[in-house]
Design a protein around this motif. Structure first.
Motif, PDB file in Angstrom:
ATOM      1  N   ALA A  36      17.050 -15.036   1.691  1.00 14.04           N
ATOM      2  CA  ALA A  36      17.555 -14.492   0.436  1.00 14.04           C
ATOM      3  C   ALA A  36      16.401 -13.739  -0.217  1.00 14.04           C
ATOM      4  CB  ALA A  36      18.063 -15.609  -0.463  1.00 14.04           C
ATOM      5  N   TYR A  37      16.742 -12.700  -0.961  1.00 18.14           N
ATOM      6  CA  TYR A  37      15.745 -11.766  -1.475  1.00 18.14           C
ATOM      7  C   TYR A  37      15.860 -11.635  -2.985  1.00 18.14           C
ATOM      8  CZ  TYR A  37      15.842 -10.633   3.444  1.00 18.14           C
ATOM      9  OH  TYR A  37      15.807 -10.722   4.814  1.00 18.14           O
ATOM     10  N   ALA A  86       0.812  -1.208   0.000  1.00 20.50           N
ATOM     11  CA  ALA A  86       0.000   0.000   0.000  1.00 20.50           C
ATOM     12  C   ALA A  86       0.849   1.264   0.000  1.00 20.50           C
ATOM     13  CB  ALA A  86      -0.928   0.010   1.212  1.00 20.50           C
ATOM     14  N   GLY A  87       2.174   1.122   0.018  1.00 17.41           N
ATOM     15  CA  GLY A  87       3.041   2.281  -0.016  1.00 17.41           C
ATOM     16  C   GLY A  87       3.045   3.040   1.301  1.00 17.41           C
ATOM     17  N   GLY A  93       5.578  -5.662  -0.182  1.00 21.67           N
ATOM     18  CA  GLY A  93       5.243  -6.529  -1.309  1.00 21.67           C
ATOM     19  C   GLY A  93       6.101  -6.330  -2.542  1.00 21.67           C
ATOM     20  N   GLN A  94       7.263  -5.688  -2.385  1.00 27.03           N
ATOM     21  CA  GLN A  94       8.119  -5.440  -3.538  1.00 27.03           C
ATOM     22  C   GLN A  94       9.187  -6.515  -3.746  1.00 27.03           C
ATOM     23  OE1 GLN A  94       9.316  -1.297  -4.162  1.00 27.03           O
ATOM     24  NE2 GLN A  94       8.091  -0.811  -2.355  1.00 27.03           N
ATOM     25  N   LEU A  95       9.449  -7.307  -2.702  1.00 28.79           N
ATOM     26  CA  LEU A  95      10.450  -8.369  -2.782  1.00 28.79           C
ATOM     27  C   LEU A  95       9.861  -9.667  -2.274  1.00 28.79           C
ATOM     28  CD1 LEU A  95      13.668  -6.733  -1.258  1.00 28.79           C
ATOM     29  CD2 LEU A  95      12.942  -6.769  -3.648  1.00 28.79           C
ATOM     30  N   ASP A  96      10.379 -10.745  -2.787  1.00 24.77           N
ATOM     31  CA  ASP A  96      10.094 -12.066  -2.234  1.00 24.77           C
ATOM     32  C   ASP A  96      11.274 -12.468  -1.378  1.00 24.77           C
ATOM     33  OD1 ASP A  96       7.594 -12.609  -3.249  1.00 24.77           O
ATOM     34  OD2 ASP A  96       8.345 -13.618  -5.027  1.00 24.77           O
ATOM     35  N   VAL A  97      11.003 -13.233  -0.347  1.00 24.24           N
ATOM     36  CA  VAL A  97      12.062 -13.742   0.520  1.00 24.24           C
ATOM     37  C   VAL A  97      11.964 -15.262   0.524  1.00 24.24           C
ATOM     38  CG1 VAL A  97      10.666 -13.520   2.623  1.00 24.24           C
ATOM     39  CG2 VAL A  97      13.147 -13.601   2.802  1.00 24.24           C
ATOM     40  N   LEU A  98      13.109 -15.898   0.482  1.00 26.90           N
ATOM     41  CA  LEU A  98      13.197 -17.352   0.460  1.00 26.90           C
ATOM     42  C   LEU A  98      14.159 -17.750   1.560  1.00 26.90           C
ATOM     43  CD1 LEU A  98      12.515 -19.953  -1.239  1.00 26.90           C
ATOM     44  CD2 LEU A  98      14.614 -19.479  -2.492  1.00 26.90           C
ATOM     45  N   ARG A  99      13.766 -18.696   2.400  1.00 23.69           N
ATOM     46  CA  ARG A  99      14.637 -19.150   3.489  1.00 23.69           C
ATOM     47  C   ARG A  99      15.266 -20.487   3.110  1.00 23.69           C
ATOM     48  NH1 ARG A  99      14.869 -15.529   7.212  1.00 23.69           N
ATOM     49  NH2 ARG A  99      13.033 -14.263   7.596  1.00 23.69           N
ATOM     50  N   SER A 100      16.580 -20.575   3.283  1.00 22.07           N
ATOM     51  CA  SER A 100      17.303 -21.814   2.993  1.00 22.07           C
ATOM     52  C   SER A 100      17.087 -22.800   4.137  1.00 22.07           C
ATOM     53  CB  SER A 100      18.791 -21.522   2.809  1.00 22.07           C
ATOM     54  OG  SER A 100      19.336 -21.070   4.029  1.00 22.07           O
ATOM     55  N   ASP A 101      17.576 -24.013   3.958  1.00 23.37           N
ATOM     56  CA  ASP A 101      17.456 -25.039   4.999  1.00 23.37           C
ATOM     57  C   ASP A 101      18.093 -24.597   6.310  1.00 23.37           C
ATOM     58  OD1 ASP A 101      16.092 -26.695   3.287  1.00 23.37           O
ATOM     59  OD2 ASP A 101      17.859 -27.891   2.746  1.00 23.37           O
ATOM     60  N   ASP A 102      19.150 -23.780   6.229  1.00 26.96           N
ATOM     61  CA  ASP A 102      19.809 -23.317   7.459  1.00 26.96           C
ATOM     62  C   ASP A 102      19.195 -22.027   8.008  1.00 26.96           C
ATOM     63  OD1 ASP A 102      20.756 -21.431   5.676  1.00 26.96           O
ATOM     64  OD2 ASP A 102      22.869 -21.922   5.962  1.00 26.96           O
ATOM     65  N   GLY A 103      18.101 -21.566   7.396  1.00 29.04           N
ATOM     66  CA  GLY A 103      17.379 -20.408   7.901  1.00 29.04           C
ATOM     67  C   GLY A 103      17.799 -19.067   7.340  1.00 29.04           C
ATOM     68  N   GLU A 104      18.830 -19.053   6.484  1.00 29.24           N
ATOM     69  CA  GLU A 104      19.268 -17.775   5.915  1.00 29.24           C
ATOM     70  C   GLU A 104      18.229 -17.273   4.914  1.00 29.24           C
ATOM     71  OE1 GLU A 104      23.097 -15.598   3.858  1.00 29.24           O
ATOM     72  OE2 GLU A 104      22.915 -17.758   3.635  1.00 29.24           O
ATOM     73  N   GLN A 142      13.597  -5.722   4.773  1.00 31.87           N
ATOM     74  CA  GLN A 142      12.358  -6.060   5.480  1.00 31.87           C
ATOM     75  C   GLN A 142      11.224  -5.128   5.077  1.00 31.87           C
ATOM     76  OE1 GLN A 142      11.807  -8.892   7.414  1.00 31.87           O
ATOM     77  NE2 GLN A 142       9.757  -8.197   6.893  1.00 31.87           N
ATOM     78  N   ALA A 143      11.515  -3.845   4.956  1.00 30.87           N
ATOM     79  CA  ALA A 143      10.498  -2.881   4.541  1.00 30.87           C
ATOM     80  C   ALA A 143       9.994  -3.202   3.134  1.00 30.87           C
ATOM     81  CB  ALA A 143      11.061  -1.457   4.591  1.00 30.87           C
ATOM     82  N   LEU A 144      10.897  -3.580   2.242  1.00 25.73           N
ATOM     83  CA  LEU A 144      10.510  -3.901   0.864  1.00 25.73           C
ATOM     84  C   LEU A 144       9.703  -5.192   0.802  1.00 25.73           C
ATOM     85  CD1 LEU A 144      13.858  -2.839  -0.796  1.00 25.73           C
ATOM     86  CD2 LEU A 144      11.618  -1.730  -1.130  1.00 25.73           C
ATOM     87  N   VAL A 145      10.030  -6.162   1.647  1.00 29.01           N
ATOM     88  CA  VAL A 145       9.232  -7.387   1.741  1.00 29.01           C
ATOM     89  C   VAL A 145       7.846  -7.041   2.275  1.00 29.01           C
ATOM     90  CG1 VAL A 145       8.969  -9.592   2.956  1.00 29.01           C
ATOM     91  CG2 VAL A 145      11.179  -8.975   1.956  1.00 29.01           C
ATOM     92  N   ASP A 146       7.794  -6.259   3.348  1.00 34.09           N
ATOM     93  CA  ASP A 146       6.513  -5.874   3.950  1.00 34.09           C
ATOM     94  C   ASP A 146       5.630  -5.124   2.959  1.00 34.09           C
ATOM     95  OD1 ASP A 146       7.355  -7.022   6.331  1.00 34.09           O
ATOM     96  OD2 ASP A 146       7.820  -5.094   7.296  1.00 34.09           O
TER      97      ASP A 146
END
Length: 138
Positions: free
Chosen positions: A77-78, A9-10, A64-75, A58-62
């Motif tokens: 990536a964007y 929503a900006g 809706g501008q970025l996707d975040v992917l968590r690896s098996d070790d929890g890191e 985090q702001a860009l994820v919130d």
């Protein structure tokens, strides 16, 4: 106290750091960690701190501008992704990522949620495998 604005929503004022992160991600393929993005920004001469990169991501994820992917070790990536709902097919070896849409997955998620009495459901589907190029090299 007012309710927070929905994602995308900006709600946030643009910042130089968020703009720099978005510009960098526009030039990259695949998912990248905050540490990778921080190093690339510094290589470009942008003196942004790592904590600031994390906050910008985090702001860009919130928003809706970025996707975040968590690896098996929890890191985390964007990646900059398209604004339409989609899922990812990700190569475990090289990180190549393909955006995919699949109406049957959407119907399945809605059906499962309804069967269990859930409302306002969101979901993420990430499929991991080995891309053709990595398979040939392996």
């Amino acid at each position: 106290m007012s309710a927070p604005e929905p994602a995308g929503a900006g709600a946030r004022r643009p910042s130089r750091q968020r703009s720099a992160v978005l510009a960098l991600l526009d030039d990259l393929d695949g998912f990248r960690s905050a540490q990778d993005l921080h190093a690339l920004l510094r290589d470009r001469g942008d003196p942004v701190g790592l904590a600031t990169v994390y906050r910008a991501l985090q702001a860009l994820v919130d928003d809706g501008q970025l996707d975040v992917l968590r690896s098996d070790d929890g890191e985390a990536a964007y990646r900059r992704c398209s604004p339409v709902h989609h899922h990812h097919l990700v190569c475990r070896s090289c990180g190549t990522t393909v955006e995919v849409t699949d109406p049957p997955v959407e119907r399945w998620a809605a059906r499962i949620a309804a069967e269990h009495g859930f409302a306002d459901v969101q979901h993420q589907v990430e499929v991991f495998g080995t891309c053709t190029d990595c398979s040939r090299r392996g």
